[in-house]
Design an enzyme around this catalytic site. Structure first.
Site, short mmCIF file in Angstrom:
data_model
loop_
_atom_site.label_atom_id
_atom_site.label_comp_id
_atom_site.label_asym_id
_atom_site.label_seq_id
_atom_site.Cartn_x
_atom_site.Cartn_y
_atom_site.Cartn_z
N ARG A 183 1.13 -0.98 -0.05
CA ARG A 183 0.65 0.07 -0.07
C ARG A 183 1.20 1.40 -0.03
NH1 ARG A 183 -2.33 -3.48 -1.29
NH2 ARG A 183 -4.33 -4.22 -0.44
N SER A 232 -10.40 0.92 4.51
CA SER A 232 -9.23 0.17 5.47
C SER A 232 -8.26 1.24 6.20
CB SER A 232 -8.21 -0.93 5.28
OG SER A 232 -9.17 -2.16 5.03
N GLU A 302 -3.19 4.11 6.93
CA GLU A 302 -3.00 3.90 5.35
C GLU A 302 -4.28 5.33 4.43
OE1 GLU A 302 -4.29 -0.08 4.19
OE2 GLU A 302 -5.32 0.53 2.22
#
Ligand SMILES: Cc1cc2nc3c(=O)[nH]c(=O)nc-3n(C[C@H](O)[C@H](O)[C@H](O)COP(=O)(O)OP(=O)(O)OC[C@H]3O[C@@H](n4cnc5c(N)ncnc54)[C@H](O)[C@@H]3O)c2cc1C
Length: 326
Positions: A183, A232, A302
């Site tokens: 990510r 998320s 995130e």
């Protein structure tokens, strides 16, 4: 109280802006852009018509004016004081296309929804893109975040990226230049991705359809996909699931103002009513603090947080209770 002044910034750019084909919006409400439907104003939003228009705009923009790029806002928390400077949001007309570019090759503009690539790949018996079916972002966001799910990620399919830098120069970056990890991309922050080339592999359409249906079914079962959310909230720390740490720290369902950690998937933060950017970030930092107290693990955001706080409504990392540089 308004903390940005888009009309003033627009006037300071001079008469050259009249030659631009794209849309300029002073004081653009970011709650209309983000999935959270929260946050302040972008001082000046520019939606370029095409790459030439983007370059023409960047050449008018003084170097000291801050610049932020957004996609479709599905991973974005905008603070209530707004985003100073310019926000670039690529137009669907100029950057939304997706097309075949050779055997098992797909080229897409950076504001093309991930889902459109998944659909185009299936229609042409190209495997490797079913994971994009479940991610509600754009290709630009996917390139920046190394978006992934269900065993696939952007890094594993990307061949090259077209980008424009702050000065208006065009670059082509190979996959290896993107510095991909989980990510994350370490490609220079100032780059505006305009499009990308992807490589898949030959696969039977029925198998791809089944994989895509499984992705949709799984998401609808375990994620609050119909809520105002940013996906998320925190990355999974090495060897752990963020949601398990949050659950064990007693934060499932935790609510602050109009923001809540979803009871369905407790790593998803949701705006249950009229949450402000402050509510959302305060909740996130409270969760980080409680998870640290419980497990000793420092969760990493995130979701991208952008913009400035309203005076008196600042949120400190870990609520200021844990020593950190994050
Ligand atoms: C319900 C839900 C489920 C989700 N599930 C997943 C999932 O399974 N896997 C996953 O990885 N993510 C998931 N996400 C998060 C999100 O969809 C992805 O991170 C997506 O890639 C973000 O794309 P975006 O266009 O919304 O980017 P934004 O949220 O608008 O921006 C995210 C970042 O990308 C940068 N960016 C965007 N476009 C450009 C561009 N053209 N050039 C340079 N930088 C750019 C922004 O500056 C920002 O830093 C989910 C989100 C939601 C709401």
């Amino acid at each position: 109280m308004k903390q940005v002044d888009g009309e003033k910034l627009l006037a300071s750019l001079g008469p050259g802006v009249n030659e631009l084909k794209g849309r300029l919006t002073p004081d653009a409400p970011m709650d209309r852009v983000t999935w959270f439907q929260a946050g302040g104003l972008a001082e000046l939003m520019f939606q370029p018509h095409d790459t030439a228009d983007l370059i023409a705009f960047l050449k008018l923009l003084p170097e000291e004016v801050p610049l932020t790029v957004v996609g479709v806002g599905s991973n974005l928390l905008v603070r209530d004081g707004g985003i100073p400077g310019v926000v670039i949001r690529l137009s669907a007309k100029g950057f939304g296309q997706v097309e075949l570019a050779g055997e098992n090759l797909i080229r897409a503009g950076a504001i093309c929804p991930d889902k459109h690539i998944a659909a185009m790949a299936m229609d042409n018996n190209i495997g490797g893109f079913h994971f994009y079916y479940g991610i509600p972002g754009s290709i630009g966001g996917a390139i920046r975040m190394n978006a992934g799910a269900n065993g696939g990620d952007t890094a594993s399919r990307l061949v090259e990226v077209e980008a424009v830098d702050r000065k208006g120069n065009i670059h082509v970056l190979a996959n290896a230049d993107m510095g991909y990890s989980y990510r994350h991309s370490s490609a220079p922050e100032g780059l505006i991705f305009t499009g990308a080339l992807f490589q898949g592999f030959a696969e039977d359409r029925a198998k791809i359809r089944a994989d895509m249906d499984a992705v949709r079914h799984h998401r609808e079962t375990v994620q609050p996909v119909k809520e105002k959310t940013g996906g998320s909230t925190f990355k999974n720390p090495e060897g752990h699931s963020a949601w398990e740490l949050i659950d064990e720290a007693g934060c499932r369902g935790l609510m602050i103002g109009g923001a809540q950690m979803s009871s369905l998937h407790c790593n998803f933060m949701i705006n249950v009513g009229h949450a402000s950017g402050y509510d959302l970030e305060y909740l996130g930092e409270t969760v980080r603090q409680q998870v640290f107290e419980h497990s000793g693990i420092k969760l990493e955001w995130e979701i991208k947080r952008v913009g400035i706080f309203m005076p008196g409504r600042e949120v400190k990392p870990f609520m200021g209770q844990v020593a950190t540089t994050a």
